[in-house]
Each structure stands twice: as C-alpha cells, then as structure tokens.
Scaffold this active site. Structure first.
Site, mmCIF file in Angstrom:
data_model
loop_
_atom_site.group_PDB
_atom_site.id
_atom_site.type_symbol
_atom_site.label_atom_id
_atom_site.label_comp_id
_atom_site.label_asym_id
_atom_site.label_seq_id
_atom_site.Cartn_x
_atom_site.Cartn_y
_atom_site.Cartn_z
ATOM 1 N N SER A 143 19.899 50.975 -9.907
ATOM 2 C CA SER A 143 21.112 50.819 -11.582
ATOM 3 C C SER A 143 20.122 50.467 -12.441
ATOM 4 O O SER A 143 18.792 49.600 -11.864
ATOM 5 C CB SER A 143 21.822 49.749 -10.788
ATOM 6 O OG SER A 143 21.909 49.013 -12.106
ATOM 7 N N TYR A 156 23.459 40.755 -6.765
ATOM 8 C CA TYR A 156 23.332 42.966 -7.319
ATOM 9 C C TYR A 156 21.948 42.599 -8.074
ATOM 10 O O TYR A 156 21.676 43.882 -7.546
ATOM 11 C CB TYR A 156 24.832 42.726 -8.530
ATOM 12 C CG TYR A 156 24.194 44.304 -8.336
ATOM 13 C CD1 TYR A 156 25.099 45.242 -7.700
ATOM 14 C CD2 TYR A 156 23.715 45.260 -10.038
ATOM 15 C CE1 TYR A 156 25.282 45.923 -8.110
ATOM 16 C CE2 TYR A 156 24.685 46.468 -9.746
ATOM 17 C CZ TYR A 156 24.921 47.287 -9.444
ATOM 18 O OH TYR A 156 25.488 49.101 -8.821
HETATM 19 N N1 LIG Z 1 29.499 52.614 -11.336
HETATM 20 C C1 LIG Z 1 28.740 51.923 -11.362
HETATM 21 O O1 LIG Z 1 28.681 51.383 -13.387
HETATM 22 C C2 LIG Z 1 27.239 52.372 -11.211
HETATM 23 C C3 LIG Z 1 26.168 51.978 -12.187
HETATM 24 C C4 LIG Z 1 24.849 51.449 -11.436
HETATM 25 C C5 LIG Z 1 24.586 52.118 -9.835
HETATM 26 N N2 LIG Z 1 26.332 52.156 -9.069
HETATM 27 C C6 LIG Z 1 25.583 51.725 -7.600
HETATM 28 O O2 LIG Z 1 26.157 53.448 -7.159
HETATM 29 C C7 LIG Z 1 26.433 53.131 -6.446
HETATM 30 C C8 LIG Z 1 28.185 53.630 -5.634
HETATM 31 O O3 LIG Z 1 28.918 52.998 -6.276
HETATM 32 P P1 LIG Z 1 30.066 53.418 -6.850
HETATM 33 O O4 LIG Z 1 30.147 53.611 -8.808
HETATM 34 O O5 LIG Z 1 30.598 54.807 -6.815
HETATM 35 O O6 LIG Z 1 31.196 52.135 -6.481
HETATM 36 P P2 LIG Z 1 32.220 52.770 -5.489
HETATM 37 O O7 LIG Z 1 32.830 51.123 -4.831
HETATM 38 O O8 LIG Z 1 32.958 53.753 -5.820
HETATM 39 O O9 LIG Z 1 31.377 53.449 -3.953
HETATM 40 C C9 LIG Z 1 30.690 52.561 -2.552
HETATM 41 C C10 LIG Z 1 31.560 53.225 -1.635
HETATM 42 O O10 LIG Z 1 30.231 51.571 -1.224
HETATM 43 C C11 LIG Z 1 31.140 52.040 0.162
HETATM 44 N N3 LIG Z 1 30.620 50.578 1.085
HETATM 45 C C12 LIG Z 1 30.509 49.295 1.078
HETATM 46 N N4 LIG Z 1 30.181 48.354 1.841
HETATM 47 C C13 LIG Z 1 29.791 49.242 2.912
HETATM 48 C C14 LIG Z 1 28.837 49.247 4.100
HETATM 49 N N5 LIG Z 1 28.651 48.017 4.232
HETATM 50 N N6 LIG Z 1 29.068 50.375 4.443
HETATM 51 C C15 LIG Z 1 29.042 51.692 4.471
HETATM 52 N N7 LIG Z 1 29.773 52.040 3.186
HETATM 53 C C16 LIG Z 1 30.372 50.230 2.304
HETATM 54 C C17 LIG Z 1 32.612 51.705 -0.159
HETATM 55 O O11 LIG Z 1 33.119 51.535 0.901
HETATM 56 C C18 LIG Z 1 32.381 52.862 -1.366
HETATM 57 O O12 LIG Z 1 33.338 53.609 -1.176
HETATM 58 C C19 LIG Z 1 26.573 52.110 -5.429
HETATM 59 O O13 LIG Z 1 25.273 51.660 -4.814
HETATM 60 C C20 LIG Z 1 26.176 51.043 -6.838
HETATM 61 O O14 LIG Z 1 25.793 50.460 -6.497
HETATM 62 C C21 LIG Z 1 26.889 52.284 -9.445
#
Ligand SMILES: NC(=O)c1ccc[n+]([C@@H]2O[C@H](COP(=O)([O-])OP(=O)(O)OC[C@H]3O[C@@H](n4cnc5c(N)ncnc54)[C@H](O)[C@@H]3O)[C@@H](O)[C@H]2O)c1
Length: 258
Positions: A143, A156
């Site tokens: 991130s 985080y």
């Molecule tokens: N959305 C943003 O702004 C953003 C920015 C930077 C990084 N990220 C990172 O991107 C990645 C995806 O996030 P997203 O934005 O798609 O959010 P999201 O919440 O839509 O997706 C995250 C997914 O991870 C799954 N998950 C959570 N805990 C889990 C576990 N213990 N085992 C298996 N699956 C699990 C959830 O069920 C969910 O489907 C994450 O690592 C997040 O930190 C997101």
C-alpha cells in the site's frame, strides 16, 4: 494480450474489490484462476469473472492466517490444474481507526496476522510449487501505507511496511530459483475498504470524507481496482522479467510529494 495462456494464477482476497478485478484480468489473458477468500466469502463473482472470459476457475475457501489452509489452497490449485505459476498475495484488512496509544490489542494482532502472516504464509507455501512448475512470479499487495505513515492506522501501516520488507527479502532469496517477488502499493482505490475507512473518519458524512480524501490526491480521484489489476498482471508477466524485489506505487503520484 494473452500473457498467461496455460498458466495458473492464485488470487487471495478474490471476493474483494482488487482481487475480483485481478481474477478478471488474469482470465482475460487466458490464465487458469484459483480464487481464494475466507470460507464465509462469496466467490461466485470471482469465478464468473474468470469463466466469462472463457477461462477455467476454481474457488477455494481459506483463511490466509492458517498455515494448513494456505497449504490447502496451493494443493487445491495443483490438484485442479497441475501447476502454479503466479500468486497474487492480496487478502488484507484495514483494522480500525484509532491512535497508536489507544489501538485495541486484539485488532492489532488480527491486522498483523492477516496482512503480514497471511502474505508470508502465501510465499512460504506457494514458492515451492512455483519453483516445481519451472518458475514464475509473486505479487504482494502492500500500500502507500507500506511507504509512508498515516495517522490513526498504525497497525495497518506497520503491517504494510512489513510487507514491503518481506517483498525485498523474499525477492532476494527466490530470484535465483526463478521466482520474482514484487509488491504493488496502491493509494485509495474504489473498494469496500475505502467505504469502511470513510465511514470511520466521518460517521455523520462518509461522502464528505471521500470528497476530502479524493481532493488531496494529485489526480483528484481514487484509483479503480482494474487499474491496480493491470499493474499486477504486468508484474506477474514475462514483460516484467527483470523486475524483482521492487515496490511499485500505483497512486496517481500521491507519494511523490505535496
Ligand atoms: N482499497 C484501497 O484503497 C487499498 C489501498 C491500498 C492497499 N489495499 C490493499 O488491497 C488489498 C485488497 O483490498 P480491497 O481494497 O480489495 O478490499 P476488500 O475488503 O474489498 O478485499 C479484501 C478481501 O480480503 C479478504 N480477506 C480478509 N481477511 C482474510 C483472510 N484472513 N483470509 C482470506 N481472505 C481474507 C476479504 O474477505 C476481502 O474479500 C488489501 O491487502 C488492502 O490492504 C487497498
């Protein structure tokens, strides 16, 4: 472009915004997709996104914090498709919004378990399978919080900085064995995770929080999951054959300065 014909790509967090877009992107380039998320998650959309592109897909319920369950998704991929070429190590949680001093201990542990242990276990169990298939690539989701601090999100931020470090060490170790390891570092992306953070920041007016965050970004908008998926597919493909142990911001320029 069909950079993954006959290759098997595992995507964790596949029921979420970025994971779902990655499943669609890999399938659009003819990968066989293994969509992994919590057993309670709905993986239908991920499987549909893959099969709509005419590719085969397998849904596997697994908690990425469990070594047995991570080993299980790798075994399921090999049983179904005979090989593993790519891991998009993407499952993650945002935790809660609280000061470092007041951060709840159980939530701290959970954030580190999912975002750090889960990514480490993914590398630990998948790398041998990728090596056995003749080499490939791992892309971790860090991130911009893996590159700089953020008030109220210490667990985080700590977990994502750790993913940055893990990416570098694993990349150094695995490159001689034919596995490149890189990370993507997204700024705010249009997914459930940002809706949750906006609601925590401004419980009275989450839309206003969203507007304020977007206005501070150089491009004055969030990124789309598909934009992240395009970078992930590039890093996982042979187009990135000399890119290893690197951290790639996908942030519209937000980490370049103010
Ligand atoms: N959305 C943003 O702004 C953003 C920015 C930077 C990084 N990220 C990172 O991107 C990645 C995806 O996030 P997203 O934005 O798609 O959010 P999201 O919440 O839509 O997706 C995250 C997914 O991870 C799954 N998950 C959570 N805990 C889990 C576990 N213990 N085992 C298996 N699956 C699990 C959830 O069920 C969910 O489907 C994450 O690592 C997040 O930190 C997101």
């Amino acid at each position: 472009m069909s950079r993954f014909t006959g290759r098997v790509a595992i995507v964790t967090g596949a029921a979420g915004g970025i994971g779902l877009a990655a499943c669609a992107r890999f399938a659009s380039e003819e990968a066989l997709v293994v969509a992994v998320d919590l057993p309670s998650a709905d993986l239908d959309a991920a499987v549909r996104a893959a099969t709509e592109h005419g590719s085969a897909a397998l849904a596997v319920g697994a908690d990425v914090t469990s070594s047995d369950e991570v080993a299980g998704y790798v075994a399921a991929a090999r049983d179904a498709f005979g090989r593993v070429d790519v891991l998009f190590n993407n499952a993650g949680i945002e935790g809660t919004l609280a000061s470092t001093v007041d951060y709840p201990e159980d939530m701290w542990d959970r954030v580190i378990a999912v975002n750090l242990r889960g990514v480490w276990l993914g590398i630990k169990h998948t790398a041998p399978a990728i090596i056995a298939s003749g080499g490939g690539a791992i892309v971790n989701t860090a991130s911009v919080a893996g590159l700089q601090g953020s008030r109220g999100l210490s667990a985080y931020v700590a977990s994502k900085h750790a993913v940055s470090g893990l990416t570098k060490s694993a990349g150094l170790e695995l490159a001689p064995l034919g596995v490149r390891v890189n990370a993507v570092c997204p700024a705010p992306i249009e997914t459930r995770m940002m809706r949750s953070l906006e609601a925590s920041m401004r419980p009275d007016d989450a839309d206003e929080a969203r507007k304020t965050i977007a206005e501070r970004l150089p491009m004055q908008r969030y990124g789309e999951p598909e934009e992240v998926a395009a970078l992930v597919a590039f890093l996982a493909s042979d187009d990135a054959s000399y890119i290893n142990a690197a951290l790639y911001p996908i942030d519209g320029g937000s980490t370049a300065g103010r």
